[in-house]
Scaffold this motif. Structure first.
Motif, PDB file in Angstrom:
ATOM      1  N   VAL A  49       0.822  -1.215   0.000  1.00  0.00           N
ATOM      2  CA  VAL A  49       0.000   0.000   0.000  1.00  0.00           C
ATOM      3  C   VAL A  49       0.852   1.259   0.000  1.00  0.00           C
ATOM      4  CG1 VAL A  49      -2.039  -1.070   1.004  1.00  0.00           C
ATOM      5  CG2 VAL A  49      -0.312  -0.086   2.510  1.00  0.00           C
ATOM      6  N   ARG A 126       1.515   6.283  -2.457  1.00  0.00           N
ATOM      7  CA  ARG A 126       0.552   5.817  -1.456  1.00  0.00           C
ATOM      8  C   ARG A 126      -0.680   5.201  -2.130  1.00  0.00           C
ATOM      9  NH1 ARG A 126      -0.481   6.819   4.265  1.00  0.00           N
ATOM     10  NH2 ARG A 126      -2.361   5.619   4.681  1.00  0.00           N
ATOM     11  N   GLU A 127      -0.996   3.962  -1.732  1.00  0.00           N
ATOM     12  CA  GLU A 127      -2.156   3.221  -2.221  1.00  0.00           C
ATOM     13  C   GLU A 127      -2.136   3.010  -3.737  1.00  0.00           C
ATOM     14  OE1 GLU A 127      -4.910   5.866  -0.438  1.00  0.00           O
ATOM     15  OE2 GLU A 127      -4.178   5.282   1.529  1.00  0.00           O
ATOM     16  N   SER A 132      -6.327  -1.668  -1.852  1.00  0.00           N
ATOM     17  CA  SER A 132      -6.585  -0.258  -1.590  1.00  0.00           C
ATOM     18  C   SER A 132      -7.398   0.359  -2.719  1.00  0.00           C
ATOM     19  CB  SER A 132      -5.259   0.497  -1.449  1.00  0.00           C
ATOM     20  OG  SER A 132      -4.528   0.421  -2.670  1.00  0.00           O
ATOM     21  N   SER A 170      -6.877   1.788   2.534  1.00  0.00           N
ATOM     22  CA  SER A 170      -5.790   0.807   2.449  1.00  0.00           C
ATOM     23  C   SER A 170      -6.062  -0.432   3.302  1.00  0.00           C
ATOM     24  CB  SER A 170      -4.461   1.446   2.871  1.00  0.00           C
ATOM     25  OG  SER A 170      -4.537   1.940   4.189  1.00  0.00           O
ATOM     26  N   LYS A 175      -8.259  -4.798  -4.160  1.00  0.00           N
ATOM     27  CA  LYS A 175      -8.153  -3.494  -4.809  1.00  0.00           C
ATOM     28  C   LYS A 175      -9.517  -2.980  -5.266  1.00  0.00           C
ATOM     29  CE  LYS A 175      -6.657  -5.970  -8.942  1.00  0.00           C
ATOM     30  NZ  LYS A 175      -5.518  -6.182  -9.851  1.00  0.00           N
TER      31      LYS A 175
END
Length: 338
Positions: A49, A126-127, A132, A170, A175
């Motif tokens: 993540v 991020r992510e 996420s 996250s 996903k």
């Protein structure tokens, strides 16, 4: 960082999506793993993540994925990507179908300086991977297509900022993919997404209300399925609350055990449409009772990016472009671009 995050800044003038705290946490967590305080599975769940995949090749090789929300980049961000590719990867990167950029064969301890270099230009990992909310994509013609209902860029940008580092973003079963489209043709292919927004307008005399046709539960790979219509017309200002409610239902009822069948489409099939629709309705009611979330601009009068009024600089010639590309140094193992 030289760029300052501001959720009110939209479009191509928007600033940072990055956070130095994210990078500090990455370093601290890596140190815990190397001291034996985290198991390999715990480290893997964390690094994913944060946009870092361990490649299947032997040795210290990682793939770093950088989010490019709506596929929009500034000159400085392009330069930062090029610098990271040359310094820490093989001298080039890959553009993904979700408007990300990936670099392969990055050493694990080079991830931190690469992240910091990217953060200086406002970019984040991020992510970008893991279970996420992935990079939110938009039509590549947004803002310039002659036949678009309206430019979806400000709405997709607002959704990106709302869900980035969201408390659930996250920690999902699998996903979760979102796309926006404003053209007559569906270039973003919203029907293959977990959540898709298609621009619609209602006109009543001189009044114009902007909104979206909302579809949910699409996906490819195992059990290919087109998303189904949730709203024929959703007022634009409600998109954050609807997304929040859908994600809450997925977080609560999704399958955390079976990786091969835990996308939201499987959960919806198991629940059935009527039950899923009821659970979504209850979640939306709760979101609104908590105060809900409004767009950071007038939903019916979004920020508009006007064409620049200056003469554009001439770009490099074809021969110069080829010379630059072929003159760059490619290093490391793997396929070499020709």
């Amino acid at each position: 960082m030289s760029a300052v995050d501001d959720s009110r800044t939209l479009g191509r003038t928007r600033l940072s999506f990055a956070s130095e705290a994210d990078i500090d946490e990455f370093v601290e967590t890596l140190e815990k793993f190397e001291r034996g305080e985290l198991t390999p599975d715990q480290w893997r769940a964390f690094r994913l993540v944060r946009g870092t995949y361990g490649q299947r090749q032997t040795g210290d090789v990682q793939m770093l994925r950088i989010k490019i929300p709506q596929g929009i980049l500034t000159t400085r961000q392009l330069e930062a990507l090029a610098e990271v590719g040359e310094q820490y990867s093989r001298g080039f990167g890959h553009i993904t179908t979700r408007q990300n950029v990936q670099f392969h064969f990055v050493k694990l301890h080079d991830v931190e300086p690469a992240m910091r270099q990217l953060a200086e230009a406002g970019l984040t990992t991020r992510e970008a991977c893991g279970n996420s909310v992935r990079n939110i994509t938009a039509c590549q013609y947004a803002g310039v297509a002659a036949d678009e209902v309206f430019d979806v860029t400000p709405y997709a940008d607002a959704m990106t900022r709302y869900l980035l580092r969201h408390r659930l973003s996250s920690s999902l079963p699998r996903k979760f993919k979102i796309a926006f489209e404003g053209c007559a043709d569906d270039h973003a292919i919203v029907g293959m997404h977990d959540l898709g927004f298609r621009a619609v307008e209602h006109v009543n005399g001189s009044a114009r209300e902007l909104g979206f046709r909302v579809v949910v539960g699409g996906g490819t790979s195992i059990m290919c399925k087109s998303a189904v219509v949730l709203y024929d017309f959703l007022p634009a200002n409600d998109i954050l609350n609807v997304a929040e409610a859908i994600i809450r239902v997925f977080h609560k009822y999704g399958d955390y055990k079976h990786k091969q069948r835990n996308r939201m489409k499987f959960m919806m099939k198991d629940m059935g449409w009527e039950r899923w629709r009821d659970e979504f309705g209850q979640a939306l009611t709760t979101v609104m009772a908590e105060g809900g979330a409004d767009l950071p601009f007038d939903a019916n009068d979004p920020p508009v990016e006007h064409a620049p009024d200056w003469e554009p600089a001439s770009g490099p010639s074809v021969l110069e472009t080829v010379a630059r590309a072929t003159g760059s140094k490619v290093k490391g193992p793997g396929i070499t671009p020709q």
